[in-house]
Design an enzyme around this catalytic site. Structure first.
Site, PDB file in Angstrom:
ATOM      1  CD  GLN A   1     -16.741   0.112  -8.282  1.00  0.00           C
ATOM      2  OE1 GLN A   1     -16.484  -1.078  -8.143  1.00  0.00           O
ATOM      3  NE2 GLN A   1     -17.113   0.618  -9.439  1.00  0.00           N
TER       4      GLN A   1
ATOM      5  CG  HIS B   1     -14.540  -0.285  -2.878  1.00  0.00           C
ATOM      6  ND1 HIS B   1     -14.300  -0.718  -4.162  1.00  0.00           N
ATOM      7  CD2 HIS B   1     -15.711  -0.859  -2.528  1.00  0.00           C
ATOM      8  CE1 HIS B   1     -15.273  -1.516  -4.567  1.00  0.00           C
ATOM      9  NE2 HIS B   1     -16.152  -1.607  -3.591  1.00  0.00           N
TER      10      HIS B   1
ATOM     11  CB  CYS C   1      -6.872   0.557  15.102  1.00  0.00           C
ATOM     12  SG  CYS C   1      -6.265  -0.744  16.190  1.00  0.00           S
TER      13      CYS C   1
ATOM     14  CE1 TYR D   1      -4.349  -0.992  -0.307  1.00  0.00           C
ATOM     15  CE2 TYR D   1      -3.443  -2.892   0.841  1.00  0.00           C
ATOM     16  CZ  TYR D   1      -4.453  -2.317   0.086  1.00  0.00           C
ATOM     17  OH  TYR D   1      -5.538  -3.041  -0.296  1.00  0.00           O
TER      18      TYR D   1
HETATM   19  P1  OAD Z   1     -11.490  -2.686 -13.058  1.00  0.00           P
HETATM   20  O1  OAD Z   1     -10.015  -2.740 -13.204  1.00  0.00           O
HETATM   21  O2  OAD Z   1     -12.201  -3.960 -12.757  1.00  0.00           O
HETATM   22  O3  OAD Z   1     -12.140  -2.059 -14.366  1.00  0.00           O
HETATM   23  C1  OAD Z   1     -11.631  -0.889 -14.928  1.00  0.00           C
HETATM   24  C2  OAD Z   1     -12.504  -0.527 -16.113  1.00  0.00           C
HETATM   25  O4  OAD Z   1     -12.056   0.724 -16.600  1.00  0.00           O
HETATM   26  C3  OAD Z   1     -12.422  -1.529 -17.274  1.00  0.00           C
HETATM   27  O5  OAD Z   1     -13.748  -1.868 -17.674  1.00  0.00           O
HETATM   28  C4  OAD Z   1     -11.701  -0.740 -18.379  1.00  0.00           C
HETATM   29  O6  OAD Z   1     -12.180  -1.069 -19.677  1.00  0.00           O
HETATM   30  C5  OAD Z   1     -12.086   0.682 -18.017  1.00  0.00           C
HETATM   31  N1  OAD Z   1     -11.132   1.699 -18.495  1.00  0.00           N
HETATM   32  C6  OAD Z   1      -9.793   1.582 -18.693  1.00  0.00           C
HETATM   33  N2  OAD Z   1      -9.286   2.754 -19.101  1.00  0.00           N
HETATM   34  C7  OAD Z   1     -10.314   3.634 -19.157  1.00  0.00           C
HETATM   35  C8  OAD Z   1     -10.435   5.012 -19.508  1.00  0.00           C
HETATM   36  N3  OAD Z   1      -9.368   5.728 -19.881  1.00  0.00           N
HETATM   37  N4  OAD Z   1     -11.663   5.588 -19.444  1.00  0.00           N
HETATM   38  C9  OAD Z   1     -12.745   4.886 -19.077  1.00  0.00           C
HETATM   39  N5  OAD Z   1     -12.695   3.582 -18.742  1.00  0.00           N
HETATM   40  C10 OAD Z   1     -11.507   2.964 -18.776  1.00  0.00           C
HETATM   41  O7  OAD Z   1     -11.809  -1.573 -11.934  1.00  0.00           O
HETATM   42  P2  OAD Z   1     -13.127  -1.371 -11.058  1.00  0.00           P
HETATM   43  O8  OAD Z   1     -14.348  -1.726 -11.812  1.00  0.00           O
HETATM   44  O9  OAD Z   1     -13.022  -0.008 -10.488  1.00  0.00           O
HETATM   45  O10 OAD Z   1     -11.946  -3.052  -5.012  1.00  0.00           O
HETATM   46  O11 OAD Z   1     -12.876  -2.428  -9.915  1.00  0.00           O
HETATM   47  C11 OAD Z   1     -13.766  -2.483  -8.846  1.00  0.00           C
HETATM   48  C12 OAD Z   1     -13.049  -2.899  -7.595  1.00  0.00           C
HETATM   49  O12 OAD Z   1     -12.262  -4.068  -7.837  1.00  0.00           O
HETATM   50  C13 OAD Z   1     -12.021  -1.911  -7.086  1.00  0.00           C
HETATM   51  O13 OAD Z   1     -12.597  -0.830  -6.380  1.00  0.00           O
HETATM   52  C14 OAD Z   1     -11.177  -2.769  -6.191  1.00  0.00           C
HETATM   53  C15 OAD Z   1     -11.028  -3.994  -7.055  1.00  0.00           C
HETATM   54  O14 OAD Z   1     -10.857  -5.184  -6.388  1.00  0.00           O
HETATM   55  C16 OAD Z   1     -11.357  -3.063  -3.814  1.00  0.00           C
HETATM   56  O15 OAD Z   1     -10.155  -2.896  -3.681  1.00  0.00           O
HETATM   57  C17 OAD Z   1     -12.298  -3.304  -2.684  1.00  0.00           C
END
Ligand code: OAD
Length: 251
Positions: free
Chosen positions: A104, A122, A130, A70
């Site tokens: 998210q 998230h 903690c 992190y």
């Molecule tokens: P993902 O990595 O699953 O999806 C990212 C999305 O962004 C994909 O559908 C890409 O096609 C799209 N993308 C990429 N570049 C882009 C751009 N320039 N403009 C628009 N879209 C674009 O990420 P999340 O859906 O956010 O959770 O993932 C959800 C959660 O999964 C996260 O919050 C995290 C992870 O595990 C936790 O850590 C709790």
């Protein structure tokens, strides 16, 4: 319906200044240089196993490893800037009476771009919590290699983000569901729609008949169900959506 250009109907709907919610995921920060989670080559989960790094079990097993991962992400994020997509959403907040971002993302870039009405589903990378007594503290130092101890109980502090197997903060989730319930227009931006309950918010919007537009260069499980699909990058599409709202009376 697929649109490489901005759909006129969407622009006309926005011009009527509806109650609007932007539901954002990692894709909106991609153009700031932050890796997404699931993109095949560059995604964080293509390189690291989530359960090894983003779970309470991983922290229990090796708190320093998790903390260092992190800290690495914090240093990357501290060095980048919000992009035109983040800034366009901050502009929309100023121009529309009822507007909020439900994200998210834990990177804090919406806030740095000027958005004030942001619900963090998230958690927040810039806080610590903690692991024993749940006391919260602001994160101060991106270089320490060991998790600090809690000032209250001496337990180990961890990033105040949601890990696999953990529930979302109840207040954030209920606030998000309320905002979606009132939303006339929902912009779903840069999320793969695979992680629940966040993904259910977009489904809720579709089910209740809100206008939903998806901004994402790739298709997602939501793509076939939304009213408008903009196969564009967030930093390209959002400034074009926000520009017509920029008029003297909107300031
Ligand atoms: P993902 O990595 O699953 O999806 C990212 C999305 O962004 C994909 O559908 C890409 O096609 C799209 N993308 C990429 N570049 C882009 C751009 N320039 N403009 C628009 N879209 C674009 O990420 P999340 O859906 O956010 O959770 O993932 C959800 C959660 O999964 C996260 O919050 C995290 C992870 O595990 C936790 O850590 C709790």
């Amino acid at each position: 319906m697929f649109h490489a250009r901005l759909p006129q109907q969407l622009l006309a709907s926005l011009a009527a200044r509806p109650a609007t919610v932007a539901l954002t995921g990692a894709g909106i920060s991609a153009e700031s240089g932050i890796p997404t989670f699931r993109d095949a080559q560059t995604g964080l989960w293509a390189r690291y196993r989530p359960q090894q790094l983003a779970s309470p079990e991983a922290f229990e097993r090796d708190p320093c490893l998790v903390w260092r991962w992190y800290q690495w992400r914090r240093r990357i994020i501290a060095a980048v800037e919000p992009n035109a997509g983040h800034r366009a959403l901050a502009e929309m907040e100023k121009a529309l009476d009822s507007f909020c971002v439900i994200t998210q993302n834990v990177d804090g870039l919406h806030r740095r771009a000027g958005s004030r009405n942001v619900i963090h589903l998230h958690g927040d990378l810039w806080g610590n919590r903690c692991q024993r007594c749940a006391a919260l503290s602001a994160h101060e130092d991106n270089t320490t290699m060991r998790p600090p101890h809690c000032a209250r109980c001496g337990g180990l502090m961890r990033p105040a983000v949601v890990w696999f197997g953990e529930p979302l903060p109840a207040s954030a989730l209920s606030a998000a569901a309320e905002r979606i319930a009132c939303a006339e227009l929902v912009l779903v931006i840069g999320t793969s729609g695979q992680v629940y309950p966040a993904a259910a918010l977009a489904e809720q919007a579709i089910a209740q008949g809100s206008m939903v537009a998806e901004l994402n260069p790739a298709r997602t499980p939501l793509s076939a169900k939304v009213r408008w699909r903009l196969e564009l990058r967030a930093a390209e599409a959002l400034p074009r959506l926000a520009a017509p709202l920029r008029r003297p009376s909107a300031r």
